[in-house]
Write an enzyme that holds these catalytic residues in place. Sequence first.
Site: not given
Ligand code: NAD
Length: 325
Positions: A14, A149
């Site tokens: 995302f 987490y």
């Molecule tokens: P998401 O799940 O959409 O994206 C994470 C991506 O990482 C996915 O495309 C997944 O396929 C990939 N991935 C996971 N494990 C992997 C691995 N071992 N090797 C290669 N690829 C891998 O999540 P998001 O919401 O886009 O979050 C992105 C980042 O932002 C994350 O680090 C999350 O902790 C952080 N974050 C998100 C939010 C939120 O509200 N969405 C808030 C705070 C922090």
Amino acid sequence: MKQMRAIVTGGAGFIGSHIVDALMQDKRFEEVIVIDNLSSGAYENIMHWENDERFHFARMDLTNIDEIAGIFKNVDVVFHFAAESSVKIGSEYPEKMWRCNVVATFNVLEAMRLNNVKNIVYASSSTVYGDQVKIPTPEEAILQPISMYGASKLAGEALILGYANTFKMRGLILRYANITGPRMRRGVVYDFVVKLLKNPNELEILGDGTQRKSYLHVSDAVSATMFLFDKFLNASSRFEIYNVGNIDWITVKEIADIVSEVLGVHPEYKFTGGVESGRGWIGDVKLMLLDISKLRSKGWQPTMNSHEAVRQSAKEVYKEVKDKI
Ligand code: NAD
């Protein structure tokens, strides 16, 4: 103008895919390499770049250092956005948090060290704070995560500080509030849109509905990220930590009202009651509003408040999924 080569881990996810869009639109980046195992992300999120010679996609797993290390050669900066980002999954499978968030971050840093890559931008999270008394919560608050987490995101921060100080690397750590917008496939707005498409007459709400949190539209999250990255490039500090969130917050019940309005439905709300005085699930922080005065003092402002961001993303997600449910 210095040309840069960037890696975006989790770039098919995302937030990561929107970071990829920003980097591809920025001509300073001569190459943008996405590493993603597509465990929760989707290639469709980045497919529109596949014919651009500056773009490369590596379907790889960050938990395997031997697989990824070679790709880091001649890279200037890593945007580390890959993670298992569900709090709920952490309470069911804690080992997954260790592997996907801690081991993967260690491997990214090792691959950087072995290839002399100096800069990392890390997607951390408001969950590193846990339940705080001081709200809005500033960066200096004592970090007390209440979920696996949150603990794993904090471990990632600690590893970055260790590597930055030991190996003369540089880390920009961004603690995001809840991010919302197109391409998201989890989180409360997505959950409500999908549930209401399935049954417009009833909406199950996890917890007691009084959970109150801050939401930032993904366009603002990316703009803040690039804004801080530019400042960081020109700074001499080894690491910097910023809260990236909004000026206000919103309750889950208010989100249900907005999503229902956007879809033009009038459901009956069914509150699950949740766990431990109305949390949605184990590890759910009930009250979260980040103090973003450090970010604002640099000259950045969100363009949408939490209510506007939720409304906008409800419209966007509805458009994306309405014919698929
Ligand atoms: P998401 O799940 O959409 O994206 C994470 C991506 O990482 C996915 O495309 C997944 O396929 C990939 N991935 C996971 N494990 C992997 C691995 N071992 N090797 C290669 N690829 C891998 O999540 P998001 O919401 O886009 O979050 C992105 C980042 O932002 C994350 O680090 C999350 O902790 C952080 N974050 C998100 C939010 C939120 O509200 N969405 C808030 C705070 C922090």
